[in-house]
Scaffold this active site. Structure first.
Site, PDB file in Angstrom:
ATOM      1  N   LYS A 131       0.554  -1.054  -0.185  1.00 16.80           N
ATOM      2  CA  LYS A 131      -0.085   0.110  -0.037  1.00 16.80           C
ATOM      3  C   LYS A 131       1.124   1.411  -0.066  1.00 16.80           C
ATOM      4  CE  LYS A 131      -4.278  -2.597   0.486  1.00 16.80           C
ATOM      5  NZ  LYS A 131      -3.347  -3.671   0.329  1.00 16.80           N
TER       6      LYS A 131
HETATM    7  C1  PLP Z   1      -3.939  -4.824  -0.217  1.00 16.38           C
HETATM    8  C2  PLP Z   1      -3.182  -5.757  -0.187  1.00 16.38           C
HETATM    9  C3  PLP Z   1      -3.440  -7.337  -0.430  1.00 16.38           C
HETATM   10  C4  PLP Z   1      -4.682  -7.297  -2.056  1.00 16.38           C
HETATM   11  O1  PLP Z   1      -4.577  -6.111  -3.049  1.00 16.38           O
HETATM   12  P1  PLP Z   1      -5.622  -5.318  -3.559  1.00 16.38           P
HETATM   13  O2  PLP Z   1      -5.579  -4.600  -4.540  1.00 16.38           O
HETATM   14  O3  PLP Z   1      -6.906  -4.914  -2.727  1.00 16.38           O
HETATM   15  O4  PLP Z   1      -6.451  -6.384  -4.615  1.00 16.38           O
HETATM   16  C5  PLP Z   1      -2.880  -8.007  -0.652  1.00 16.38           C
HETATM   17  N1  PLP Z   1      -1.911  -8.379   0.504  1.00 16.38           N
HETATM   18  C6  PLP Z   1      -1.740  -6.884   0.644  1.00 16.38           C
HETATM   19  C7  PLP Z   1      -0.576  -7.258   1.838  1.00 16.38           C
HETATM   20  C8  PLP Z   1      -1.892  -6.498   1.152  1.00 16.38           C
HETATM   21  O5  PLP Z   1      -2.112  -5.540   2.156  1.00 16.38           O
END
Ligand code: PLP
Length: 495
Positions: free
Chosen positions: A112
């Site tokens: 993120k």
């Molecule tokens: C948010 C997240 C995901 C999923 O990603 P999306 O874009 O919501 O599909 C997968 N792994 C981790 C560690 C995340 O923080």
């Protein structure tokens, strides 16, 4: 070519990128989508000589066409700096014949950060460009990682406040500790009695409350979103797929133009949608492999064309993927519906009313770029252990879902295309689950003892993000029912 943004749900007038970033969600509840996906206008060969920042500029300028070069470069330079613990920003590690694209070298050690370290700058620049005087209030629902990354991104950014909601019992202890210790006078963190979908639904309700919006406006506030529905999140995520391809080319692992596959551990469908956009820009990507955990609503969708959220919800050891409503899928649905907003709106209405919709066979025919797979908890633990024992590389539980799905995919399809696995979190963020996967003997150890043990066995230094919270004080302790979210927001804002 100027790119504008329009809603997936009605025929409203397209708006500029900066206005779409400010709004987050369209007024009709739809998501903003670009009027066209721009094509890469530099060769892959040229890209292979560029830094992450330069690549980011070359990609993002094509989507954010109302930003000046100076504005965009300033945002990029402020985002991708020494908050990341490596100059490469998103390094690629070759392990067991796959390439792990490590997206966890930012401030909060999850992917993120890739988007949330730049979003505050895109947002404040957008506000300035559009003469916005209101203070911007970021409301975020998080299944764990978004929350901390958004808090870290917005903390003490002038002209903004941020309120993060998380499911009280639906995030890991380290994720929770990271959030409730967040500093910054403009930050608020609230636990909800409910799961992530309840939390996300609550936030969406606040966003679509017109009376509340008016009240806020009068007090000099306006809401915006840091959730992955904001195009200011999506566009920065396209960058690292281009960068990964260029990196493979630079290292001589692929020839120019050679097709690669990508596997993405998926929750809200933002990360994999960014890969799909990269493919549509002309990046030679073959299959986009969507990896789910036991909450395999997306796997079933790709298998059957039916999206059905009416099912048991599981809390897994990959909590950031414990999601039954993948918001960003709507952008793909809109696209395969031939950009027909009425058709998309009807499906989304069915989802909201009945929790289920089915796409037509014409639409299914347009999903051939995608393959779906899922991994059980046992498979996820097994692959962490196996890869560690064979190579010494330790991956987190989310990445493990992708690695396991990739192993199955390769076995079943015999597809030997070189493959990039999006590695979405540092194993240090999910230390207990990761160490449990490696050996049962770690069960009795304390959280931070485990961190030190992980450092020893993986021969990697403990990331700053973890060192920081060892001793940090809890600064946020609000917990509420899902019905109380709006009143909590009002209380924080003094409205
Ligand atoms: C948010 C997240 C995901 C999923 O990603 P999306 O874009 O919501 O599909 C997968 N792994 C981790 C560690 C995340 O923080």
């Amino acid at each position: 070519m100027e790119i504008l943004y329009k809603s997936t749900r009605s025929d409203s007038t397209p708006i500029t990128a900066s206005r779409a970033i400010l709004k987050g969600l369209a007024a009709d509840g739809g998501l903003f989508v670009p009027t066209a996906i721009p094509k890469l206008d530099v060769s892959l060969k040229e890209l292979s000589d560029m830094s992450y920042q330069e690549t980011a500029y070359r990609v993002m300028r094509l989507f954010l066409t109302d930003f000046t070069e100076e504005e965009l470069r300033t945002c990029i330079d402020r985002a991708y700096d020494d908050k990341f613990d490596t100059k490469e920003i998103a390094p690629l590690k070759e392990v067991n014949n796959a390439f792990y694209l490590e997206l966890f070298h930012g401030a909060t050690i999850a992917f993120k950060d890739m988007a949330l370290s730049i979003l505050p700058h895109l947002l404040t620049t957008s506000a300035k460009k559009n003469g916005v005087k209101n203070e911007i209030v970021i409301l975020t629902a998080t299944s764990g990682d978004t929350g901390k990354a958004a808090l870290a991104g917005f903390a003490d950014v002038k002209g903004t406040k941020i309120i993060v909601f998380y499911p009280k019992n639906g995030v890991s202890p380290i994720q929770e500790k990271q959030m409730v210790t967040q500093k910054g006078d403009n930050t608020h963190v609230v636990g909800i009695h409910g799961n992530f979908d309840d939390t996300q639904t609550g936030v969406k309700k606040i966003f679509s409350d017109k009376a509340l919006a008016k009240e806020m406006e009068e007090k000099g506030f306006q809401f915006s979103s840091a959730n992955s529905i904001n195009i200011g999140r999506l566009v920065p995520q396209v960058v690292y797929y281009v960068y990964a391809y260029a990196n493979l080319l630079r290292q001589g692992k692929i020839k120019e133009g050679e097709t690669i596959n990508v596997v993405v551990p998926t929750g809200n469908f933002g990360n994999i949608l960014a890969a799909y956009y990269a493919k549509n820009m002309g990046l030679p990507i073959g299959k986009l492999i969507c990896a789910s955990n036991d909450n395999k609503v997306l796997f079933d969708f790709f298998e059957s064309g039916v999206y059905d959220r009416n099912r048991e919800f599981f809390l897994t050891s990959s909590p950031s993927m414990d999601i039954l409503i993948s918001s960003n899928l709507e952008r793909l649905i809109y696209k395969i519906a031939g950009e027909d907003h009425d058709k998309n709106a009807a499906l989304m209405e069915a989802l909201s009313q009945k929790g289920v919709y089915e796409i037509t066979s014409d639409m299914r025919d347009k999903l051939t770029d995608f393959a779906g797979g899922y991994a059980s908890e046992e498979q996820c633990f097994a692959i962490i252990r196996k890869v560690y024992e064979e190579t010494g590389y330790v991956m987190d539980t989310h990445t493990a879902v992708a690695a396991s799905v990739y192993e199955d995919y390769k076995k079943n399809s015999k597809d030997e295309t070189k493959t990039v696995i999006a590695s979405t979190a540092s194993p240090y963020k999910f230390t207990r689950s990761v160490m449990k996967a490696i050996s049962e003997k770690y069960d009795a150890m304390g959280d931070f003892e485990l961190v030190d043990e992980l450092s020893r066995i993986s021969k990697t230094p403990v990331p700053n993000a973890i060192e920081e919270i060892r001793t940090a004080a809890v600064l946020h302790d609000t917990v509420c029912e899902k019905e109380e979210m709006e009143s909590v927001v009002k209380k924080f804002l003094g409205v």
